[in-house]
Every structure is written in C-alpha cells, then in structure tokens.
Design a protein around this motif. Structure first.
Motif, PDB file in Angstrom:
ATOM      1  N   ASN A 102      -3.994 -10.184  -4.257  1.00 50.01           N
ATOM      2  CA  ASN A 102      -3.121  -9.122  -3.777  1.00 50.01           C
ATOM      3  C   ASN A 102      -1.657  -9.388  -4.076  1.00 50.01           C
ATOM      4  N   VAL A 107       1.810  -2.217  -4.453  1.00 47.96           N
ATOM      5  CA  VAL A 107       1.432  -1.244  -3.426  1.00 47.96           C
ATOM      6  C   VAL A 107       2.245   0.030  -3.640  1.00 47.96           C
ATOM      7  N   ASP A 108       1.562   1.147  -3.895  1.00 48.00           N
ATOM      8  CA  ASP A 108       2.233   2.419  -4.151  1.00 48.00           C
ATOM      9  C   ASP A 108       2.451   3.230  -2.881  1.00 48.00           C
ATOM     10  N   ARG A 109       1.567   3.103  -1.917  1.00 49.48           N
ATOM     11  CA  ARG A 109       1.721   3.837  -0.662  1.00 49.48           C
ATOM     12  C   ARG A 109       0.949   3.123   0.440  1.00 49.48           C
ATOM     13  N   GLU A 110       1.304   3.413   1.669  1.00 49.31           N
ATOM     14  CA  GLU A 110       0.645   2.819   2.824  1.00 49.31           C
ATOM     15  C   GLU A 110       0.053   3.918   3.702  1.00 49.31           C
ATOM     16  N   LYS A 111      -1.046   3.599   4.361  1.00 53.17           N
ATOM     17  CA  LYS A 111      -1.681   4.558   5.251  1.00 53.17           C
ATOM     18  C   LYS A 111      -2.259   3.815   6.450  1.00 53.17           C
ATOM     19  N   ILE A 112      -1.918   4.277   7.650  1.00 51.97           N
ATOM     20  CA  ILE A 112      -2.432   3.676   8.875  1.00 51.97           C
ATOM     21  C   ILE A 112      -3.765   4.322   9.243  1.00 51.97           C
ATOM     22  N   TYR A 129      -2.293  -4.979  13.054  1.00 50.82           N
ATOM     23  CA  TYR A 129      -3.061  -4.403  11.956  1.00 50.82           C
ATOM     24  C   TYR A 129      -3.731  -5.495  11.115  1.00 50.82           C
ATOM     25  N   GLU A 131      -4.622  -5.913   7.244  1.00 49.75           N
ATOM     26  CA  GLU A 131      -4.239  -5.256   5.999  1.00 49.75           C
ATOM     27  C   GLU A 131      -5.283  -5.467   4.903  1.00 49.75           C
ATOM     28  N   ILE A 133      -5.811  -4.145   0.812  1.00 47.11           N
ATOM     29  CA  ILE A 133      -5.309  -3.397  -0.339  1.00 47.11           C
ATOM     30  C   ILE A 133      -6.490  -2.925  -1.177  1.00 47.11           C
TER      31      ILE A 133
END
Length: 241
Positions: A102, A107-112, A129, A131, A133
């Motif tokens: 990793n 990382v292009d975007r994050e989402k919860i 959280y 994580e 990827i």
C-alpha cells in the motif's frame, strides 16, 4: 526521445488515469480490466527478457575472447579467528519484514463505510477505523462537441474557422490515440483486435486511420498528448483528470 521510450511513458500515464469502474457494461468492464492487467504483465516480462538478452550477449562476448572487467580484490590484513567469528555473527540472516504494498499505491479518494447501527449491541463503543485500500481503474468516454466559430470576410471572400486544439485531429482525441498505441506496443494487440475493442467501447475508427496512427512518429504524438494532458490538469478544479 526514442520511439521505445514514448509508448512506455504513455502506458504508465494511462494505467494511472483509466477507470473501468465507470463502464456500465459489466462484461466490457471486465475485458478492459483484464487488458490493462495484461499490459502491466507484458511490461514486466519485456523488461526481464531485455535483461536476460543483455546477459546472454555479455556471455557470448566472453566466449569469443572478449573478457569482461576483471574483479580486483583489495589487499588487507588476514582475518583472525576472533574477527572471523564476529563477521559470521554479523552475517547471521535477519528476519525479513515484508513491506506493505500500500505504500506504493496512490489513494485517489476516500470513503467511510458505516456499520449498520441497528445491528450493533447497545453498549458498542466507536474505536476508530480499519483502513483497507482497494485498487480499481475507471474508463469512460470523453466525447467533446466543439463549436468552432466561423467568420466570413466579403472583402477577402474568405471564411475563417477556429482550429481544433492540438491532438484532436481526425475527430479523435489524444486519450483514444494513447490507448491504441499502448495496447499495440505494450500489449501486442493486432490492428484487427484493436478495431474490435474500439467498437465494443463505442469508438469509431477506420482501419486506414488506425494504420496511419500506428505508423506516425511516436515522438510527435507524445508531444501532442503531453500538451493536452497538462492543459487538462491545469483546468481541472482538483488537479486530477
């Protein structure tokens, strides 16, 4: 810039920007993903084969009597038994710690991802959280309707029309051209397979245009592609295409 290095840079650029997840057709989305994975695999195999080819050339030269650079060992004091033991201790294999892949993933975007509250016990406490990827790519069309201004001069009896941006000649943009050249040079796809692939993603390209594109000097095409790519980055609000 050599012809070989140009397609290589185009492949690297495309692998970072193409996002198959935007393709609605599931079968086509899987096909594009497989093709892009194949490109990466072929790139790695090509690099390995070139290295092996160079090794064989060196070995062939050696057999012909062309000796390689001799290995010169530095003179130094003889090692005592104590030094030998200490060196042996130093050379004791260390436990290998595998680095996380990793660290190399952008990382292009994050989402919860929220856990369903109704399924949690009443005394559940939030502990942060975990994580993960997940890598994916997105490919989508970018068909542009250019409205070119047109003027007519009665005195000169001449019409003036706005030119297309650099790289958009032949009614095909730089993204399609880059993809075609990458699949052809990096993925070893035939022209027939390329035409079938373009047809499946609803891109119209004639066999004659494809042939001319592949015969075009890569250095000139790379210049056009980079110019448009940089202009897109500058005009994008987030800095990404």
């Amino acid at each position: 810039m050599t012809q070989e290095s140009s397609p290589q840079k185009l492949v690297e650029t495309l692998l970072q920007s193409i996002e198959p997840s935007a393709i609605a057709d599931e079968s086509l989305r899987r096909t594009v993903s497989i093709l892009l994975n194949l490109i990466e695999q072929l790139q790695a195999e090509t690099k390995e084969l070139r290295s092996e080819n160079q090794r064989l050339k060196s070995e062939n030269n050696r057999l012909k009597g062309e000796e390689g650079k001799p290995e010169v060992k530095a003179n130094g004091p003889k090692k005592s038994k104590e030094n030998y033991l200490s060196e042996k201790e130093r050379k004791k294999p260390k436990k290998h710690i595998k680095s996380s892949k990793n660290t190399l993933v952008k990382v292009d975007r994050e989402k919860i991802l929220e856990y369903p509250q109704a399924e949690l016990p009443f005394d559940s406490e939030f502990k942060g959280y975990e994580e993960v990827i997940v890598q994916d790519i997105l490919m989508k069309t970018d068909n542009v309707l250019f409205r070119k201004q047109k003027y007519y001069s009665p005195s000169e009896k001449k019409t003036y029309i706005s030119p297309l941006p650099s790289g958009y000649d032949g009614e095909l943009g730089p993204g399609v051209k880059a993809l075609v050249m990458s699949l052809y040079y990096g993925g070893n796809m035939t022209q027939g397979k390329l035409l079938d692939f373009l047809s499946n993603i609803v891109i119209s390209m004639s066999a004659g245009y494809l042939s001319n594109l592949l015969l075009k000097k890569s250095a000139n095409f790379e210049s056009e592609f980079n110019e448009v790519y940089v202009s897109r980055l500058a005009s994008s609000p987030s800095g990404n295409t």
